[in-house]
Design a protein around this motif. Structure first.
Motif, PDB file in Angstrom:
ATOM      1  N   VAL A   1       7.514  14.988  -7.663  1.00 17.83           N
ATOM      2  CA  VAL A   1       7.221  13.625  -7.102  1.00 17.83           C
ATOM      3  C   VAL A   1       6.573  13.720  -5.735  1.00 17.83           C
ATOM      4  O   VAL A   1       7.277  14.715  -4.813  1.00 17.83           O
ATOM      5  CB  VAL A   1       8.536  12.707  -6.985  1.00 17.83           C
ATOM      6  N   ARG A   2       5.568  13.093  -5.244  1.00 20.76           N
ATOM      7  CA  ARG A   2       4.784  13.000  -4.033  1.00 20.76           C
ATOM      8  C   ARG A   2       4.740  11.819  -3.668  1.00 20.76           C
ATOM      9  O   ARG A   2       4.315  10.758  -4.479  1.00 20.76           O
ATOM     10  CB  ARG A   2       3.678  13.838  -4.285  1.00 20.76           C
ATOM     11  N   ALA A   3       5.026  11.671  -2.308  1.00 20.89           N
ATOM     12  CA  ALA A   3       4.923   9.943  -1.732  1.00 20.89           C
ATOM     13  C   ALA A   3       4.369  10.208  -0.412  1.00 20.89           C
ATOM     14  O   ALA A   3       4.370  11.225   0.250  1.00 20.89           O
ATOM     15  CB  ALA A   3       6.276   9.233  -1.954  1.00 20.89           C
ATOM     16  N   ASN A   4       3.606   9.104  -0.120  1.00 19.04           N
ATOM     17  CA  ASN A   4       3.219   8.663   1.284  1.00 19.04           C
ATOM     18  C   ASN A   4       3.397   7.559   1.898  1.00 19.04           C
ATOM     19  O   ASN A   4       3.279   6.628   1.372  1.00 19.04           O
ATOM     20  CB  ASN A   4       1.527   9.015   0.940  1.00 19.04           C
ATOM     21  N   GLY A   5       4.287   7.682   3.042  1.00 19.02           N
ATOM     22  CA  GLY A   5       4.457   6.284   3.626  1.00 19.02           C
ATOM     23  C   GLY A   5       5.747   5.636   3.101  1.00 19.02           C
ATOM     24  O   GLY A   5       6.018   4.697   3.305  1.00 19.02           O
ATOM     25  N   CYS A   6       6.244   6.439   2.273  1.00 20.53           N
ATOM     26  CA  CYS A   6       7.451   5.522   1.740  1.00 20.53           C
ATOM     27  C   CYS A   6       8.540   6.597   1.132  1.00 20.53           C
ATOM     28  O   CYS A   6       8.413   7.824   1.177  1.00 20.53           O
ATOM     29  CB  CYS A   6       7.073   4.794   0.490  1.00 20.53           C
ATOM     30  N   GLY A   7       9.697   6.044   1.123  1.00 22.86           N
ATOM     31  CA  GLY A   7      10.720   6.917   0.358  1.00 22.86           C
ATOM     32  C   GLY A   7      11.094   6.629  -0.934  1.00 22.86           C
ATOM     33  O   GLY A   7      10.662   5.674  -1.462  1.00 22.86           O
ATOM     34  N   ILE A   8      11.899   7.412  -1.741  1.00 21.78           N
ATOM     35  CA  ILE A   8      12.371   7.338  -2.904  1.00 21.78           C
ATOM     36  C   ILE A   8      13.689   7.365  -3.006  1.00 21.78           C
ATOM     37  O   ILE A   8      14.172   8.416  -2.516  1.00 21.78           O
ATOM     38  CB  ILE A   8      11.255   8.412  -3.699  1.00 21.78           C
ATOM     39  N   ARG A   9      14.239   6.593  -3.829  1.00 24.63           N
ATOM     40  CA  ARG A   9      15.701   6.565  -4.128  1.00 24.63           C
ATOM     41  C   ARG A   9      15.960   6.921  -5.673  1.00 24.63           C
ATOM     42  O   ARG A   9      15.271   6.061  -6.544  1.00 24.63           O
ATOM     43  CB  ARG A   9      16.566   5.272  -3.548  1.00 24.63           C
ATOM     44  N   LEU A  10      16.721   7.498  -5.881  1.00 24.55           N
ATOM     45  CA  LEU A  10      17.168   8.124  -7.359  1.00 24.55           C
ATOM     46  C   LEU A  10      18.657   7.763  -7.416  1.00 24.55           C
ATOM     47  O   LEU A  10      19.497   8.043  -6.690  1.00 24.55           O
ATOM     48  CB  LEU A  10      16.766   9.732  -7.819  1.00 24.55           C
ATOM     49  N   THR A  11      18.858   7.033  -8.477  1.00 24.38           N
ATOM     50  CA  THR A  11      20.284   6.436  -8.615  1.00 24.38           C
ATOM     51  C   THR A  11      20.714   7.054 -10.155  1.00 24.38           C
ATOM     52  O   THR A  11      19.973   6.610 -10.971  1.00 24.38           O
ATOM     53  CB  THR A  11      20.538   4.870  -8.673  1.00 24.38           C
ATOM     54  N   PHE A  12      21.751   7.724  -9.877  1.00 21.51           N
ATOM     55  CA  PHE A  12      22.295   8.436 -11.410  1.00 21.51           C
ATOM     56  C   PHE A  12      23.585   7.852 -11.481  1.00 21.51           C
ATOM     57  O   PHE A  12      24.753   8.123 -10.647  1.00 21.51           O
ATOM     58  CB  PHE A  12      22.180   9.851 -11.101  1.00 21.51           C
TER      59      PHE A  12
ATOM     60  N   GLY B   1       0.790  -1.281  -0.295  1.00 23.07           N
ATOM     61  CA  GLY B   1       0.101  -0.003   0.039  1.00 23.07           C
ATOM     62  C   GLY B   1       0.635   1.366   0.156  1.00 23.07           C
ATOM     63  O   GLY B   1       0.249   2.256   0.212  1.00 23.07           O
ATOM     64  N   LEU B   2       2.151   1.145  -0.165  1.00 24.07           N
ATOM     65  CA  LEU B   2       2.882   2.317  -0.216  1.00 24.07           C
ATOM     66  C   LEU B   2       2.618   3.214  -1.544  1.00 24.07           C
ATOM     67  O   LEU B   2       2.471   2.434  -2.704  1.00 24.07           O
ATOM     68  CB  LEU B   2       4.357   1.930  -0.117  1.00 24.07           C
ATOM     69  N   MET B   3       2.729   4.315  -1.599  1.00 24.51           N
ATOM     70  CA  MET B   3       2.356   5.126  -2.849  1.00 24.51           C
ATOM     71  C   MET B   3       3.212   6.237  -3.056  1.00 24.51           C
ATOM     72  O   MET B   3       3.681   6.881  -2.092  1.00 24.51           O
ATOM     73  CB  MET B   3       0.656   5.576  -2.744  1.00 24.51           C
ATOM     74  N   ALA B   4       3.206   6.455  -4.462  1.00 22.36           N
ATOM     75  CA  ALA B   4       3.940   7.717  -4.883  1.00 22.36           C
ATOM     76  C   ALA B   4       3.403   7.886  -6.257  1.00 22.36           C
ATOM     77  O   ALA B   4       2.705   7.191  -6.800  1.00 22.36           O
ATOM     78  CB  ALA B   4       5.390   7.322  -5.022  1.00 22.36           C
ATOM     79  N   GLU B   5       3.485   9.350  -6.515  1.00 22.23           N
ATOM     80  CA  GLU B   5       2.914  10.056  -7.812  1.00 22.23           C
ATOM     81  C   GLU B   5       4.092  10.890  -8.479  1.00 22.23           C
ATOM     82  O   GLU B   5       4.980  11.232  -7.749  1.00 22.23           O
ATOM     83  CB  GLU B   5       1.897  10.902  -7.634  1.00 22.23           C
ATOM     84  N   ILE B   6       4.180  10.686  -9.768  1.00 22.24           N
ATOM     85  CA  ILE B   6       4.909  11.575 -10.583  1.00 22.24           C
ATOM     86  C   ILE B   6       4.352  12.331 -11.736  1.00 22.24           C
ATOM     87  O   ILE B   6       3.407  11.876 -12.399  1.00 22.24           O
ATOM     88  CB  ILE B   6       6.038  10.687 -11.458  1.00 22.24           C
ATOM     89  N   CYS B   7       4.815  13.798 -11.652  1.00 19.66           N
ATOM     90  CA  CYS B   7       4.011  14.777 -12.660  1.00 19.66           C
ATOM     91  C   CYS B   7       5.301  15.398 -13.273  1.00 19.66           C
ATOM     92  O   CYS B   7       6.166  15.654 -12.724  1.00 19.66           O
ATOM     93  CB  CYS B   7       3.128  15.455 -11.918  1.00 19.66           C
ATOM     94  N   ILE B   8       5.046  15.753 -14.831  1.00 19.01           N
ATOM     95  CA  ILE B   8       5.888  16.699 -15.218  1.00 19.01           C
ATOM     96  C   ILE B   8       5.275  17.921 -15.271  1.00 19.01           C
ATOM     97  O   ILE B   8       4.224  18.236 -16.052  1.00 19.01           O
ATOM     98  CB  ILE B   8       6.285  16.171 -16.640  1.00 19.01           C
ATOM     99  N   SER B   9       5.736  18.789 -14.455  1.00 21.96           N
ATOM    100  CA  SER B   9       4.621  20.014 -13.749  1.00 21.96           C
ATOM    101  C   SER B   9       4.854  20.991 -14.841  1.00 21.96           C
ATOM    102  O   SER B   9       4.045  22.021 -15.179  1.00 21.96           O
ATOM    103  CB  SER B   9       5.066  20.424 -12.301  1.00 21.96           C
TER     104      SER B   9
END
Length: 568
Positions: free
Chosen positions: A93-104, A78-86
């Motif tokens: 990016v918006r998330a609730n209850g979770c983290g986000i990792r970006l690897t470059f 049930g972890l959730m995240a959203e991505i938009c090109i604003s």
């Protein structure tokens, strides 16, 4: 509308940004990536790999659901995240209850440094741009070890706020200087704005029978989202062929996209049509393709521009004297280029020096070597000369109009005497005139001359196009006869069905007086796309989509044929 990110990239109008699920490759793990399509052809432009993190910081699997305005990511827990090109240069990016990792993954001199308490700049030599990564809600923890002249790797860990469990961040793409923002719009507001922008585009797109409405929305989305801004070598907003890896515009592909736009956005259609003439060589040649970074001059594409322009002029009153003044000189130079520089044996019949110049790269018309004289080229030049005569008359260039008509009439006579043999059109080597092998649909393209052709030639061509044991399948016209020894189901121009060949020949059948054939093939073709999507090309027998499966000229032709030649 929801679409598969492994097939159709997530992007928006006039942006180089995209998000895709990419397959595993030698130097890339499978997964969801933020991308930039700057720099052109034949690369995905992956920038950041996206991981969803649980409360312990471990990566968890998730499913993606994409619509034109946003991507939703959901894990089994049930972890959730959203991505938009604003906007054209910003991921939100918006998330609730979770983290986000970006690897470059760094290369060359790529590096990252802290630009402010909540922002890090990632300088990507690889992508020839920079990214500003900014935490808006929650915490940003960076892993950026230094290795003498570059960062060994760059990992951005975005962690949710301890009290609310919420997280928001932005990634801004830029090339030189990024002015700081005074405020950030709420995430829901920017999603709403993007949705409204796409819906306006959709409402103005060509209408189709209701049974194809879902595919109409997909085609509209692909064309809308594949626009990139005027920048670098791109003198006008440009519709790329795809934001997968075909991240260019080619100098005949752009014509079909212009045709689909001309009724509801004639200014944008005109930009698509004229963009190659902005980059025209002094000799009259236009480049093979353009992207924001460079042009390719090793090949070119066929002169379908006169045929295209005449088609557009019949469907809009936008093209007035100012536009005709703008196009007359460049189109004249492009036409003369073929006769001045592509007639090696001086027989008055211009040639293709390579299959790529025809657009039908590996057609069997080129089996016996190059250069090749082919009747499709002569047909396009006849139509182009005729249109130039019409434009010259409208602009008051009376003597030039006479010369253009003489060129059209003379080329028509030469085309028939040169290529019509034993009841069919042929192609041959320039100079030796050795006939080509195979049975290519390319040799039926002169049907676009319609009733200009003698009746016996017109009849023979239409009979060949109606032959269900040769080219005509349940899905449309194969590009090589299905009975040819050279036929290949995934043989590029040696079998698969393509949108441009379908569009040209449908228009040709209608011009020759066989509207029933034009409508039948349009129905079959559109029904295939409704099942298989907007691929670059299709297996002629099964209808399966092949190669790049989110292509704009396919989308545009689907909209045109579905609108002009099909009914409820």
């Amino acid at each position: 509308m929801n679409f598969d990110l492994s097939i159709v990239p997530f992007s928006r109008r006039e942006s180089f940004l995209a998000v895709s699920i990419l397959p595993k490759a030698r130097d890339r793990q499978q997964g969801l990536y933020m991308r930039t399509v700057r720099g052109g052809d034949d690369k995905f432009g992956e920038a950041f790999h996206i991981d969803m993190l649980d409360e312990s910081g471990q990566s968890v699997s998730f499913l993606s659901k994409a619509s034109p305005e946003r991507i939703q990511l959901t894990s089994e827990r049930g972890l959730m995240a959203e991505i938009c090109i604003s906007d054209s240069r910003t991921f939100r990016v918006r998330a609730n209850g979770c983290g986000i990792r970006l690897t470059f993954r760094t290369a060359a001199y790529d590096y990252a440094y802290q630009a402010s308490p909540s922002s890090w700049e990632v300088n990507s030599f690889t992508h020839e741009c920079r990214f500003m990564v900014t935490a808006l809600v929650g915490e940003l923890r960076m892993e950026v070890p230094w290795d003498k002249i570059k960062s060994s790797y760059v990992i951005a860990n975005f962690l949710p706020d301890n009290n609310t469990g919420k997280l928001e961040f932005a990634i801004e793409e830029f090339r030189t200087i990024l002015e700081p923002r005074m405020a950030w719009e709420p995430f829901d507001d920017v999603v709403k704005q993007v949705k409204e922008e796409f819906n306006l585009w959709l409402d103005n797109s060509l209408t189709l029978p209701l049974r194809w409405e879902e595919s109409r929305v997909l085609a509209a989305y692909i064309t809308w989202s594949c626009l990139v801004p005027a920048e670098g070598c791109l003198t006008r907003p440009a519709m790329y062929m795809s934001k997968n890896w075909m991240t260019n515009i080619w100098s005949w592909d752009h014509c079909f996209n212009a045709m689909a736009l001309v009724r509801h956005d004639p200014k944008l259609a005109w930009d698509q049509f004229m963009i190659f003439f902005d980059r025209q060589d002094e000799s009259g040649l236009i480049p093979d393709f353009i992207n924001d970074k460079y042009e390719l001059w090793n090949c070119n594409k066929p002169p379908i521009h006169g045929w295209t322009l005449a088609w557009m002029m019949a469907r809009t009153d936008f093209i007035k004297e100012a536009q005709l003044q703008e196009v007359y000189g460049p189109l004249s130079k492009w036409t003369k280029w073929w006769f001045n520089y592509r007639d090696g044996d001086s027989d008055g019949i211009p040639q293709y020096n390579h299959g790529n110049d025809s657009g039908w790269d590996n057609s069997t018309a080129f089996n016996n070597g190059i250069p090749v004289e082919s009747p499709d080229l002569a047909a396009f030049l006849i139509l182009q000369a005729e249109l130039l005569a019409e434009i010259a008359e409208r602009l008051g260039h009376v003597e030039e109009a006479v010369e253009w008509r003489k060129l059209a009439e003379g080329t028509m006579k030469k085309m028939i005497s040169h290529f019509w043999k034993n009841g069919q059109f042929t192609a041959c080597r320039s100079g030796t005139h050795e006939l080509s092998e195979g049975d290519s649909l390319l040799l039926f393209v002169p049907i676009i001359l319609g009733k200009r052709l003698p009746e016996h030639i017109r009849t023979a061509l239409l009979e060949g196009l109606r032959d269900e044991n040769r080219f005509l399948t349940a899905n449309g016209w194969a590009t090589e006869s299905v009975n040819s020894p050279f036929y290949s189901a995934d043989g590029y121009w040696r079998g698969p069905i393509w949108a441009p060949s379908t569009m040209i020949l449908v228009e040709g059948a209608a011009a020759a007086g066989d509207l029933e054939l034009a409508e039948m093939v349009s129905r079959r073709f559109c029904a295939m796309l409704d099942r298989s999507g907007m691929a670059e090309n299709f297996d002629a027998m099964t209808g399966q989509g092949l190669r790049d499966r989110a292509f704009t000229w396919t989308s545009s032709v689907f909209l045109i044929l579905g609108n002009e030649y099909t009914t409820e």
